[in-house]
Design an enzyme around this catalytic site. Sequence first.
Site, short mmCIF file in Angstrom:
data_model
loop_
_atom_site.label_atom_id
_atom_site.label_comp_id
_atom_site.label_asym_id
_atom_site.label_seq_id
_atom_site.Cartn_x
_atom_site.Cartn_y
_atom_site.Cartn_z
N GLY B 27 0.82 -1.21 0.00
CA GLY B 27 0.00 0.00 0.00
C GLY B 27 0.85 1.26 0.00
O GLY B 27 2.06 1.22 0.27
N ASN B 28 0.23 2.38 -0.33
CA ASN B 28 0.94 3.66 -0.33
C ASN B 28 -0.05 4.80 -0.40
O ASN B 28 -1.13 4.69 -0.96
CB ASN B 28 1.94 3.74 -1.49
CG ASN B 28 1.38 3.12 -2.78
OD1 ASN B 28 0.49 3.68 -3.40
ND2 ASN B 28 1.89 1.97 -3.16
N HIS B 95 -3.46 3.76 -2.36
CA HIS B 95 -3.56 2.45 -3.02
C HIS B 95 -3.35 1.36 -1.97
O HIS B 95 -2.42 1.45 -1.16
CB HIS B 95 -2.50 2.33 -4.10
CG HIS B 95 -2.42 0.95 -4.70
ND1 HIS B 95 -3.53 0.27 -5.16
CD2 HIS B 95 -1.37 0.12 -4.90
CE1 HIS B 95 -3.16 -0.91 -5.64
NE2 HIS B 95 -1.86 -1.03 -5.48
N HIS B 97 -4.08 -3.17 -1.13
CA HIS B 97 -4.56 -4.48 -1.57
C HIS B 97 -5.52 -5.03 -0.51
O HIS B 97 -5.52 -6.22 -0.22
CB HIS B 97 -3.39 -5.45 -1.80
CG HIS B 97 -2.56 -5.11 -3.00
ND1 HIS B 97 -1.74 -6.03 -3.61
CD2 HIS B 97 -2.44 -3.98 -3.72
CE1 HIS B 97 -1.12 -5.45 -4.64
NE2 HIS B 97 -1.52 -4.22 -4.73
N ASP B 120 -23.87 6.82 0.99
CA ASP B 120 -23.38 7.95 1.79
C ASP B 120 -22.03 8.46 1.28
O ASP B 120 -21.65 9.59 1.57
CB ASP B 120 -23.20 7.53 3.26
CG ASP B 120 -24.52 7.48 4.02
OD1 ASP B 120 -25.46 8.18 3.64
OD2 ASP B 120 -24.58 6.74 5.02
N HIS B 169 -6.21 -6.31 -9.93
CA HIS B 169 -5.19 -5.69 -9.11
C HIS B 169 -5.74 -5.32 -7.72
O HIS B 169 -5.63 -6.11 -6.79
CB HIS B 169 -4.63 -4.49 -9.88
CG HIS B 169 -3.41 -3.88 -9.28
ND1 HIS B 169 -2.36 -3.42 -10.03
CD2 HIS B 169 -3.07 -3.64 -7.99
CE1 HIS B 169 -1.43 -2.94 -9.23
NE2 HIS B 169 -1.83 -3.07 -8.00
N TYR B 227 -25.32 16.62 7.15
CA TYR B 227 -24.58 15.73 8.04
C TYR B 227 -23.38 16.45 8.60
O TYR B 227 -22.76 17.26 7.92
CB TYR B 227 -24.12 14.50 7.26
CG TYR B 227 -23.40 13.46 8.11
CD1 TYR B 227 -24.11 12.48 8.78
CD2 TYR B 227 -22.02 13.49 8.21
CE1 TYR B 227 -23.45 11.54 9.54
CE2 TYR B 227 -21.35 12.55 8.97
CZ TYR B 227 -22.07 11.58 9.65
OH TYR B 227 -21.41 10.64 10.40
#
Lengths: 232, 232, 232, 232
Positions: B27-28, B95, B97, B120, B169, B227
């Site tokens: 992730g990043n 990003h 996974h 929402d 992906h 909200y």
Amino acid sequence: MLSELKERVLAANLELYARKLVIYTWGNVSGIDRKQGLVVIKPSGVPYEELSPDKMVVLDLERGHVVDGHLRPSSDAPTHLVLYRNFSEIGGVVHTHSPWATAWAQANAPIPCLGTTHADHFYGPIPCTRQLRPAEIRTDYAVNVGLTIVQAFKDLDYRHVPGVLVASHGPFCWGKDVHDAVYNAVVLEEVAKTAYATLALNPACKPIPQVLLDRHYMRKHGDQATYGQKVF
Amino acid sequence: MLSELKERVLAANLELYARKLVIYTWGNVSGIDRKQGLVVIKPSGVPYEELSPDKMVVLDLERGHVVDGHLRPSSDAPTHLVLYRNFSEIGGVVHTHSPWATAWAQANAPIPCLGTTHADHFYGPIPCTRQLRPAEIRTDYAVNVGLTIVQAFKDLDYRHVPGVLVASHGPFCWGKDVHDAVYNAVVLEEVAKTAYATLALNPACKPIPQVLLDRHYMRKHGDQATYGQKVF
Amino acid sequence: MLSELKERVLAANLELYARKLVIYTWGNVSGIDRKQGLVVIKPSGVPYEELSPDKMVVLDLERGHVVDGHLRPSSDAPTHLVLYRNFSEIGGVVHTHSPWATAWAQANAPIPCLGTTHADHFYGPIPCTRQLRPAEIRTDYAVNVGLTIVQAFKDLDYRHVPGVLVASHGPFCWGKDVHDAVYNAVVLEEVAKTAYATLALNPACKPIPQVLLDRHYMRKHGDQATYGQKVF
Amino acid sequence: MLSELKERVLAANLELYARKLVIYTWGNVSGIDRKQGLVVIKPSGVPYEELSPDKMVVLDLERGHVVDGHLRPSSDAPTHLVLYRNFSEIGGVVHTHSPWATAWAQANAPIPCLGTTHADHFYGPIPCTRQLRPAEIRTDYAVNVGLTIVQAFKDLDYRHVPGVLVASHGPFCWGKDVHDAVYNAVVLEEVAKTAYATLALNPACKPIPQVLLDRHYMRKHGDQATYGQKVF
């Protein structure tokens, strides 16, 4: 104003978070002071870590006006108020988007009573409301959500089935006080998950017979309850 | 250089980890300074426990060159840059996974809007990109991933559907700032899990009607949002 | 009275909670002193955080009377007693509503032995009891639950299959002592979850052959066990 | 003797536990000193909380004799040794019963490569061994488990597919050192879970094309790797 109830409503909201029924600002718990006709509810959109008793919002039951607090109430407040007005013995209301109960709500399906865990807490299937009509969505939406819940309980005793699935939305639960309402929300999530897995294992699984439902529900509730340390 | 943005990008990366959307170095998150045309992104392959502000990498938006930092940027950096160049109002990109969103991406299926939790936050189905062609995979792969995302939004407003599934992906999400982007990534995972369970319970489940989608999305977004504590 | 056993029964109950097999006041563990014919069990409806050794309840095995303690015993106590009376070598009994084992119980399906994790601990399928008849539910319910368990083991050795699914209810497990009983309850939940996923991946999956079951079960149990640091 | 390797093998075993791939005494990690031809492995049946470096067991690679340590080695040690003898570049081996990988193993099904998370780490499907024959189960069982793994890699490069599913049993993984082996075991579990969900969403889902597999695997491995901070 209502400082003890604010503390209890705050604690109940934090319990939702600790038990992982909600993330970020999702979900809300309210509690009522029946004598004064006042409802204490979580403010809208405030993260759980930032909640404190003085951030709770006090509404009058009758008209839903803010009578204490400097923040906006939860946008679901009108639904809570409809429940308090129609279910006269409840003391707390909980709304979450907990994933398994929400999956049943999105599937527009009531949760059948497939075992004794369910029967210990909900006296029969957990109903799913009808879909709202376009006009009900466009105007007074949160009030109309509450009214479809009340409709779903037309022939059901809300005291014995302390929760509902709002179609395409998620669960609302209630109880004699805020702690009880949170407890029912946690149990509903557990029951929803287990019912899902049960039907995946055995799609033909039937609800338990009435005699078993009676035995389990009555063991925990009513005049002849034998569960716990005193008769409730 | 950009020390405040580096701090915020670091915090956002750590939040991904704390919320269990990523493991190890996966992730990043990146954030952009639009005035200077500079993007701050996580370095490639560094464990979350070892990240610090000075390990963040600064790229220029135009050409993707490293202008500050001594480590290689995330190998997904070219995809982030394409998003910043094409989606002019976003301030952060994420990003991951995360397993449920990745399952939908691997299934090559958009996530239909099955309930109000989805409505929402995402104004309609969450699209899945088309498969890349062999030539697009062989050359400038990470750029081409970005371009297929942009294509998927040809007739969609990225401001109202702040996330996408990259086919085979995993998800990319974005937001007005890095915190907002992480929030959308967390919500997407929750929505992906609940949609999975919903369709398992009711394979014939239809998306919610437009009027309910409008009601929920507009309650949280746009000029008439009600909200939270202020109009966004 | 029985202070050491009370400590161990308390610790075993807390372990159920720590390992997330139970929530709130659900579930119960008991242990027996065979020489004195006394059973120590968790009180009914007391939250795990509030349990202490002096709150444990002591029952005599023969008649089920409370002989020590000031609280009501778990409402499942009669089931525990039936198991102790019929399964003469067991030292501890555990009951939970752990979700995956409960799903199998609600599906009214025995768990087939699909792999070596199962074979290491249960020598064959984990049986599901028959449904109770209405009369058995109305009178002496918790005793009759125990009797259907005993019936399910008419042709099975309870020492080699240390657990059962009570139809439409949930699992009971046992062991040579309370720790062993909790261990078996944890393993059963793991086995139930994995069997579920296995059959979802491959609905035609067959039980493992007898020779593999023998190899794994015997490796951990019996005279020629080679697992661990001593022969059990 | 081998005190540094013992520390690393201990840490790797504890990481299995911390990452929730194992419970109680399940699972085991070993590491090898190729120069001395010695393997360090977890002892059999000792809870993770009680492990310490001096409880690790040292075996000679050739004959599997205990050359250091006062406890029995893991009962899976003969399988580890077969892997070290046949896969000459591996430095660590991990065995777990992690639930999703175990479900695939019990389903006797290889895990197809359905996305880039898989492709980043395993260069193609993760194979499932053939079933052992009765004679192979009765004699030298743990050795024969290892030999079926080696057979499954007859036409596969163990360096690029660093894990396998043992039919009806569970996963074994390996790597250039013990940390790498644990990493691969964690990734395998994640991949197994996501592949399960992918096929549930889309039973007709096909493996990704070779060109995408190449792109992702080569990005992280081999001479031209661009992921991380140096070429591996």
